[in-house]
Design a protein around this motif. Structure first.
Motif, PDB file in Angstrom:
ATOM      1  N   ASP A  34       0.828  -1.209   0.000  1.00 10.94           N
ATOM      2  CA  ASP A  34       0.000   0.000   0.000  1.00 10.94           C
ATOM      3  C   ASP A  34       0.864   1.263   0.000  1.00 10.94           C
ATOM      4  OD1 ASP A  34      -2.333  -1.436  -0.024  1.00 10.94           O
ATOM      5  OD2 ASP A  34      -2.626  -1.359   2.146  1.00 10.94           O
ATOM      6  N   ARG A  35       1.932   1.234   0.787  1.00 11.29           N
ATOM      7  CA  ARG A  35       2.820   2.401   0.859  1.00 11.29           C
ATOM      8  C   ARG A  35       3.559   2.609  -0.461  1.00 11.29           C
ATOM      9  NH1 ARG A  35       5.265   1.103   6.903  1.00 11.29           N
ATOM     10  NH2 ARG A  35       3.562   2.062   8.108  1.00 11.29           N
ATOM     11  N   ALA A  36       4.005   1.510  -1.073  1.00  9.14           N
ATOM     12  CA  ALA A  36       4.714   1.621  -2.353  1.00  9.14           C
ATOM     13  C   ALA A  36       3.800   2.207  -3.425  1.00  9.14           C
ATOM     14  CB  ALA A  36       5.237   0.251  -2.783  1.00  9.14           C
ATOM     15  N   ILE A  37       2.554   1.733  -3.444  1.00 10.38           N
ATOM     16  CA  ILE A  37       1.586   2.259  -4.406  1.00 10.38           C
ATOM     17  C   ILE A  37       1.327   3.737  -4.139  1.00 10.38           C
ATOM     18  CG2 ILE A  37      -0.830   2.133  -5.151  1.00 10.38           C
ATOM     19  CD1 ILE A  37      -0.646  -0.915  -4.572  1.00 10.38           C
ATOM     20  N   ALA A  38       1.228   4.096  -2.865  1.00 15.91           N
ATOM     21  CA  ALA A  38       1.010   5.499  -2.511  1.00 15.91           C
ATOM     22  C   ALA A  38       2.157   6.376  -3.006  1.00 15.91           C
ATOM     23  CB  ALA A  38       0.855   5.634  -0.996  1.00 15.91           C
ATOM     24  N   ILE A  39       3.387   5.867  -2.923  1.00 15.27           N
ATOM     25  CA  ILE A  39       4.548   6.621  -3.401  1.00 15.27           C
ATOM     26  C   ILE A  39       4.431   6.894  -4.892  1.00 15.27           C
ATOM     27  CG2 ILE A  39       7.028   6.466  -3.859  1.00 15.27           C
ATOM     28  CD1 ILE A  39       7.295   4.993  -1.183  1.00 15.27           C
ATOM     29  N   LEU A  40       4.036   5.878  -5.647  1.00 14.68           N
ATOM     30  CA  LEU A  40       3.911   6.051  -7.097  1.00 14.68           C
ATOM     31  C   LEU A  40       2.875   7.118  -7.437  1.00 14.68           C
ATOM     32  CD1 LEU A  40       4.063   2.320  -8.281  1.00 14.68           C
ATOM     33  CD2 LEU A  40       5.901   4.016  -8.322  1.00 14.68           C
ATOM     34  N   TYR A  41       1.768   7.135  -6.715  1.00 17.11           N
ATOM     35  CA  TYR A  41       0.756   8.157  -6.950  1.00 17.11           C
ATOM     36  C   TYR A  41       1.255   9.545  -6.543  1.00 17.11           C
ATOM     37  CZ  TYR A  41      -3.048   5.052  -8.337  1.00 17.11           C
ATOM     38  OH  TYR A  41      -3.845   4.165  -9.024  1.00 17.11           O
TER      39      TYR A  41
ATOM     40  N   VAL B  93       8.774  12.140   1.142  1.00 18.67           N
ATOM     41  CA  VAL B  93       7.963  10.922   1.053  1.00 18.67           C
ATOM     42  C   VAL B  93       7.593  10.429   2.449  1.00 18.67           C
ATOM     43  CG1 VAL B  93       7.994   8.484   0.386  1.00 18.67           C
ATOM     44  CG2 VAL B  93       8.853  10.223  -1.200  1.00 18.67           C
ATOM     45  N   ALA B  94       8.600  10.414   3.346  1.00 17.81           N
ATOM     46  CA  ALA B  94       8.355   9.967   4.711  1.00 17.81           C
ATOM     47  C   ALA B  94       7.276  10.818   5.378  1.00 17.81           C
ATOM     48  CB  ALA B  94       9.648  10.015   5.523  1.00 17.81           C
ATOM     49  N   ALA B  95       7.345  12.126   5.161  1.00 19.58           N
ATOM     50  CA  ALA B  95       6.357  13.025   5.766  1.00 19.58           C
ATOM     51  C   ALA B  95       4.971  12.789   5.185  1.00 19.58           C
ATOM     52  CB  ALA B  95       6.788  14.475   5.542  1.00 19.58           C
TER      53      ALA B  95
ATOM     54  N   MET C 135      11.685   3.313  -1.375  1.00 21.32           N
ATOM     55  CA  MET C 135      12.190   3.950  -2.593  1.00 21.32           C
ATOM     56  C   MET C 135      13.257   3.089  -3.258  1.00 21.32           C
ATOM     57  SD  MET C 135      10.360   6.661  -2.812  1.00 21.32           S
ATOM     58  CE  MET C 135      11.113   7.844  -3.914  1.00 21.32           C
ATOM     59  N   THR C 136      14.105   2.460  -2.451  1.00 20.96           N
ATOM     60  CA  THR C 136      15.147   1.596  -2.990  1.00 20.96           C
ATOM     61  C   THR C 136      14.548   0.399  -3.714  1.00 20.96           C
ATOM     62  OG1 THR C 136      16.675   2.251  -1.235  1.00 20.96           O
ATOM     63  CG2 THR C 136      17.162   0.195  -2.405  1.00 20.96           C
ATOM     64  N   ALA C 137      13.514  -0.208  -3.122  1.00 19.22           N
ATOM     65  CA  ALA C 137      12.854  -1.350  -3.758  1.00 19.22           C
ATOM     66  C   ALA C 137      12.212  -0.937  -5.087  1.00 19.22           C
ATOM     67  CB  ALA C 137      11.799  -1.937  -2.820  1.00 19.22           C
ATOM     68  N   LEU C 138      11.556   0.208  -5.098  1.00 19.06           N
ATOM     69  CA  LEU C 138      10.942   0.697  -6.328  1.00 19.06           C
ATOM     70  C   LEU C 138      11.991   1.046  -7.378  1.00 19.06           C
ATOM     71  CD1 LEU C 138       8.175   2.990  -4.777  1.00 19.06           C
ATOM     72  CD2 LEU C 138       7.801   0.852  -6.023  1.00 19.06           C
ATOM     73  N   GLU C 139      13.123   1.558  -6.915  1.00 17.71           N
ATOM     74  CA  GLU C 139      14.207   1.897  -7.837  1.00 17.71           C
ATOM     75  C   GLU C 139      14.784   0.651  -8.479  1.00 17.71           C
ATOM     76  OE1 GLU C 139      17.969   5.005  -7.916  1.00 17.71           O
ATOM     77  OE2 GLU C 139      17.427   4.030  -6.020  1.00 17.71           O
ATOM     78  N   HIS C 140      14.918  -0.418  -7.710  1.00 17.70           N
ATOM     79  CA  HIS C 140      15.425  -1.681  -8.263  1.00 17.70           C
ATOM     80  C   HIS C 140      14.498  -2.225  -9.344  1.00 17.70           C
ATOM     81  CE1 HIS C 140      18.049  -2.610  -4.466  1.00 17.70           C
ATOM     82  NE2 HIS C 140      18.621  -1.768  -5.310  1.00 17.70           N
ATOM     83  N   GLY C 141      13.227  -1.919  -9.225  1.00 15.39           N
ATOM     84  CA  GLY C 141      12.262  -2.353 -10.230  1.00 15.39           C
ATOM     85  C   GLY C 141      12.073  -1.362 -11.359  1.00 15.39           C
TER      86      GLY C 141
END
Length: 255
Positions: A2-9, A24-26, A39-45
């Motif tokens: 859910d957090r990863a998806i929220a970051i993309l949006y 992003v943290a805030a 962010m690191t996980a999303l960057e790897h993808g």
């Protein structure tokens, strides 16, 4: 997730300005270290990227690839629907459009014929490559690695007529490429026959299979040649709508 998806949006909303880890943290209300891991996980993808060292994050190239694939599939469905609907009316049987999906076949469109017994709804269902007509088409024009994975893997027996050995399947795929269409006679389900023909994109790659299925007492082996002629023409029409203008002879002789 859910957090990863929220970051993309969040990054989509921010656009070219991007976001830093602290921001992003805030926004998420989490610790900075948690935001950094996400962010690191999303960057790897390849879903996010930094345009410069220690710079802000933006949506990555992976998003473009995913969007392109989605757009292509939507276009494929849109352009195929009227042809599939006409084929279903001409043949009186269920017509499907299918694509390769991680070693299997996924049906993305279905149009029903006029026959009283129309069969099940295959839309969204995954079926095996080696035991379906659409699967044989997609496998016949697949890259060498995909073919090898199927031939070297398990070929389950669904009925007594299922092809379960690699040499026989290899010969079958050669036949499919030579004549330009595939068929199954009760190989996936007893009493069910099917045929399929290739659909190509603008580059000439086979990206889908248009197929027809019906009970073996109606869709008989004797009718295959005539039915296949309709499917091959329909597949060529869909391909033309997708920007492909190759000849039938070229299409049968490639690979």
């Amino acid at each position: 997730m859910d957090r990863a998806i929220a970051i993309l949006y969040l990054l989509a909303e921010r656009g070219s300005d991007g976001l830093g880890v602290t921001e992003v943290a805030a926004e998420l209300g989490v610790h900075k270290s948690t935001a950094f891991r996400l962010m690191t996980a999303l960057e790897h993808g390849d879903l996010v990227e930094q345009l410069e060292e220690r710079g802000k994050y933006h949506l990555g190239r992976g998003i473009v690839r995913l969007a392109g694939a989605t757009t292509a599939q939507l276009e494929l469905t849109t352009e195929s629907r009227p042809i599939c609907r006409r084929l279903a009316a001409e043949l009186g049987e269920t017509v499907n459009l299918a694509v390769a999906d991680a070693g299997e076949v996924t049906n993305i469109l279905q149009e029903y014929g006029s026959s009283a017994v129309s069969g099940r709804n295959w839309t969204g269902q995954r079926t095996p490559m080696h035991a379906t007509a659409s699967g044989k088409v997609l496998l016949a024009w697949a890259d060498d690695e995909s073919v090898a994975q199927t031939l070297d893997g398990d070929l389950p027996e669904y009925t007594p007529k299922t092809i379960t050995d690699a040499p026989t399947l290899t010969a079958e795929l050669e036949t499919v490429r030579d004549r330009g269409w595939a068929s199954t006679t009760e190989e996936f389900e007893v009493g069910l026959n099917a045929l399929a023909a290739p659909v190509r994109n603008a580059a000439g790659d086979v990206v889908a299979a248009v197929g027809v299925s019906g009970p073996s007492y109606r869709l008989t082996v004797e009718s295959f040649d005539e039915v296949a002629a309709h499917l091959v023409l329909g597949g060529h029409e869909i391909s033309t709508r997708l920007g492909h203008f190759g000849t039938g002879r070229q299409e049968r002789s490639d690979n």
